[in-house]
Design a protein around this motif. Structure first.
Motif, PDB file in Angstrom:
ATOM      1  N   ARG A  32       0.842  -1.203   0.000  1.00 53.01           N
ATOM      2  CA  ARG A  32       0.000   0.000   0.000  1.00 53.01           C
ATOM      3  C   ARG A  32       0.874   1.250   0.000  1.00 53.01           C
ATOM      4  NH1 ARG A  32      -3.932   2.213   4.656  1.00 53.01           N
ATOM      5  NH2 ARG A  32      -5.165   3.596   3.353  1.00 53.01           N
ATOM      6  N   ALA A  33       1.924   1.262   0.819  1.00 56.72           N
ATOM      7  CA  ALA A  33       2.829   2.412   0.874  1.00 56.72           C
ATOM      8  C   ALA A  33       3.504   2.634  -0.477  1.00 56.72           C
ATOM      9  CB  ALA A  33       3.866   2.217   1.977  1.00 56.72           C
ATOM     10  N   GLU A  34       3.915   1.557  -1.133  1.00 54.85           N
ATOM     11  CA  GLU A  34       4.553   1.678  -2.444  1.00 54.85           C
ATOM     12  C   GLU A  34       3.583   2.223  -3.487  1.00 54.85           C
ATOM     13  OE1 GLU A  34       6.399  -2.039  -3.432  1.00 54.85           O
ATOM     14  OE2 GLU A  34       7.655  -1.997  -1.641  1.00 54.85           O
ATOM     15  N   LEU A  35       2.339   1.782  -3.429  1.00 53.01           N
ATOM     16  CA  LEU A  35       1.330   2.272  -4.369  1.00 53.01           C
ATOM     17  C   LEU A  35       1.068   3.761  -4.161  1.00 53.01           C
ATOM     18  CD1 LEU A  35      -0.938   1.798  -6.491  1.00 53.01           C
ATOM     19  CD2 LEU A  35      -2.430   1.306  -4.560  1.00 53.01           C
ATOM     20  N   VAL A  36       0.862   4.158  -2.914  1.00 52.00           N
ATOM     21  CA  VAL A  36       0.594   5.565  -2.617  1.00 52.00           C
ATOM     22  C   VAL A  36       1.814   6.418  -2.950  1.00 52.00           C
ATOM     23  CG1 VAL A  36      -0.001   7.199  -0.793  1.00 52.00           C
ATOM     24  CG2 VAL A  36      -1.180   5.010  -0.910  1.00 52.00           C
ATOM     25  N   ALA A  37       3.017   5.910  -2.687  1.00 46.44           N
ATOM     26  CA  ALA A  37       4.232   6.660  -3.012  1.00 46.44           C
ATOM     27  C   ALA A  37       4.357   6.871  -4.519  1.00 46.44           C
ATOM     28  CB  ALA A  37       5.459   5.941  -2.467  1.00 46.44           C
ATOM     29  N   ALA A  38       4.043   5.858  -5.297  1.00 46.05           N
ATOM     30  CA  ALA A  38       4.103   5.997  -6.759  1.00 46.05           C
ATOM     31  C   ALA A  38       3.112   7.057  -7.235  1.00 46.05           C
ATOM     32  CB  ALA A  38       3.822   4.658  -7.434  1.00 46.05           C
ATOM     33  N   ALA A  39       1.924   7.066  -6.650  1.00 42.33           N
ATOM     34  CA  ALA A  39       0.929   8.082  -7.002  1.00 42.33           C
ATOM     35  C   ALA A  39       1.410   9.461  -6.553  1.00 42.33           C
ATOM     36  CB  ALA A  39      -0.410   7.748  -6.357  1.00 42.33           C
ATOM     37  N   CYS A  40       2.051   9.528  -5.406  1.00 41.94           N
ATOM     38  CA  CYS A  40       2.595  10.782  -4.892  1.00 41.94           C
ATOM     39  C   CYS A  40       3.610  11.370  -5.861  1.00 41.94           C
ATOM     40  CB  CYS A  40       3.224  10.539  -3.515  1.00 41.94           C
ATOM     41  SG  CYS A  40       4.226  11.910  -2.871  1.00 41.94           S
ATOM     42  N   VAL A  41       4.536  10.553  -6.305  1.00 42.31           N
ATOM     43  CA  VAL A  41       5.574  11.021  -7.231  1.00 42.31           C
ATOM     44  C   VAL A  41       4.922  11.551  -8.507  1.00 42.31           C
ATOM     45  CG1 VAL A  41       7.497  10.287  -8.703  1.00 42.31           C
ATOM     46  CG2 VAL A  41       7.394   9.547  -6.313  1.00 42.31           C
ATOM     47  N   LEU A  95      11.580  11.386  -5.051  1.00 41.53           N
ATOM     48  CA  LEU A  95      11.600  12.721  -5.646  1.00 41.53           C
ATOM     49  C   LEU A  95      12.960  13.383  -5.538  1.00 41.53           C
ATOM     50  CD1 LEU A  95       8.154  14.068  -4.430  1.00 41.53           C
ATOM     51  CD2 LEU A  95       8.825  13.660  -6.808  1.00 41.53           C
ATOM     52  N   THR A  96      13.653  13.167  -4.452  1.00 41.45           N
ATOM     53  CA  THR A  96      14.912  13.882  -4.232  1.00 41.45           C
ATOM     54  C   THR A  96      16.134  13.152  -4.772  1.00 41.45           C
ATOM     55  OG1 THR A  96      15.076  12.956  -1.998  1.00 41.45           O
ATOM     56  CG2 THR A  96      14.048  15.121  -2.230  1.00 41.45           C
ATOM     57  N   LYS A  97      15.996  11.891  -5.157  1.00 38.94           N
ATOM     58  CA  LYS A  97      17.165  11.162  -5.649  1.00 38.94           C
ATOM     59  C   LYS A  97      17.341  11.224  -7.158  1.00 38.94           C
ATOM     60  CE  LYS A  97      15.459   6.587  -6.632  1.00 38.94           C
ATOM     61  NZ  LYS A  97      15.524   5.181  -6.394  1.00 38.94           N
ATOM     62  N   ALA A  98      16.258  11.283  -7.886  1.00 38.05           N
ATOM     63  CA  ALA A  98      16.331  11.171  -9.340  1.00 38.05           C
ATOM     64  C   ALA A  98      16.715  12.512  -9.966  1.00 38.05           C
ATOM     65  CB  ALA A  98      14.996  10.693  -9.892  1.00 38.05           C
ATOM     66  N   PRO A  99      17.788  12.560 -10.745  1.00 35.41           N
ATOM     67  CA  PRO A  99      18.211  13.818 -11.352  1.00 35.41           C
ATOM     68  C   PRO A  99      17.357  14.250 -12.536  1.00 35.41           C
ATOM     69  CG  PRO A  99      19.651  12.048 -12.051  1.00 35.41           C
ATOM     70  CD  PRO A  99      18.692  11.465 -11.042  1.00 35.41           C
ATOM     71  N   ASP A 100      16.606  13.349 -13.141  1.00 39.03           N
ATOM     72  CA  ASP A 100      15.855  13.676 -14.355  1.00 39.03           C
ATOM     73  C   ASP A 100      14.405  14.042 -14.088  1.00 39.03           C
ATOM     74  OD1 ASP A 100      15.000  11.183 -13.587  1.00 39.03           O
ATOM     75  OD2 ASP A 100      14.851  10.407 -15.622  1.00 39.03           O
ATOM     76  N   LEU A 101      14.073  14.403 -12.868  1.00 37.60           N
ATOM     77  CA  LEU A 101      12.678  14.674 -12.552  1.00 37.60           C
ATOM     78  C   LEU A 101      12.165  15.969 -13.175  1.00 37.60           C
ATOM     79  CD1 LEU A 101      12.344  13.533  -8.852  1.00 37.60           C
ATOM     80  CD2 LEU A 101      11.392  12.479 -10.878  1.00 37.60           C
ATOM     81  N   ALA A 102      13.024  16.824 -13.638  1.00 38.20           N
ATOM     82  CA  ALA A 102      12.557  18.069 -14.243  1.00 38.20           C
ATOM     83  C   ALA A 102      11.869  17.801 -15.577  1.00 38.20           C
ATOM     84  CB  ALA A 102      13.715  19.036 -14.438  1.00 38.20           C
ATOM     85  N   ALA A 103      12.146  16.672 -16.172  1.00 42.43           N
ATOM     86  CA  ALA A 103      11.502  16.333 -17.438  1.00 42.43           C
ATOM     87  C   ALA A 103      10.043  15.973 -17.180  1.00 42.43           C
ATOM     88  CB  ALA A 103      12.215  15.157 -18.083  1.00 42.43           C
ATOM     89  N   PRO A 104       9.126  16.485 -17.991  1.00 46.09           N
ATOM     90  CA  PRO A 104       7.713  16.159 -17.790  1.00 46.09           C
ATOM     91  C   PRO A 104       7.438  14.681 -18.045  1.00 46.09           C
ATOM     92  CG  PRO A 104       8.003  17.482 -19.774  1.00 46.09           C
ATOM     93  CD  PRO A 104       9.342  17.359 -19.120  1.00 46.09           C
ATOM     94  N   ILE A 105       6.405  14.194 -17.415  1.00 42.35           N
ATOM     95  CA  ILE A 105       5.984  12.802 -17.592  1.00 42.35           C
ATOM     96  C   ILE A 105       5.269  12.691 -18.926  1.00 42.35           C
ATOM     97  CG2 ILE A 105       4.472  10.996 -16.671  1.00 42.35           C
ATOM     98  CD1 ILE A 105       4.866  12.225 -13.928  1.00 42.35           C
ATOM     99  N   ALA A 106       5.530  11.634 -19.651  1.00 42.32           N
ATOM    100  CA  ALA A 106       4.853  11.397 -20.927  1.00 42.32           C
ATOM    101  C   ALA A 106       3.352  11.375 -20.723  1.00 42.32           C
ATOM    102  CB  ALA A 106       5.330  10.087 -21.545  1.00 42.32           C
TER     103      ALA A 106
END
Length: 114
Positions: A32-41, A95-106
């Motif tokens: 459940r935490a993994e699912l909610v975290a994915a939605a959060c990101v 959110l804080t580890k990935a360097p490519d987060l500035a790119a929009p999601i497809a």
């Protein structure tokens, strides 16, 4: 018989009903935490103020990041009574580890189609 039981519970992987139920509850909570975290990101990244909010999040001490996400409503899904703290920890880390987060999601609103 005693040796069989002893070997079964120590080396054979046998478990009691209580232990199995506890493991199942923990596995469900983790999923459940993994699912909610994915939605959060995803929700966080789709936010129009994403870059500035990410900058604030990264400048915040790691121990305070989950609280920011909880207060912002990022770690709640429809039908949840309360934010899920464990999801806040996972979401903040992602959110804080990935360097490519500035790119929009497809497929995000406002993204040009290719």
């Amino acid at each position: 018989m005693a040796a069989t039981v002893a070997i079964g519970f120590t080396a054979g992987g046998w478990t009691t009903r209580d232990a199995a139920e506890r493991l199942a509850r923990q596995a469900a909570a983790d999923a459940r935490a993994e699912l909610v975290a994915a939605a959060c990101v995803r929700k966080f990244r789709e936010n129009p103020g994403f870059e500035s909010e990410l900058s604030v999040l990264k400048d915040t001490p790691a121990s305070d990041r989950p609280g920011i996400l909880e207060k912002g409503g990022w770690v709640s899904l429809a039908g949840m009574d309360e934010p899920l703290a464990a999801a806040g920890v996972l979401c903040a880390a992602e959110l804080t580890k990935a360097p490519d987060l500035a790119a929009p999601i497809a497929g995000s609103p406002g993204e040009p189609s290719t």
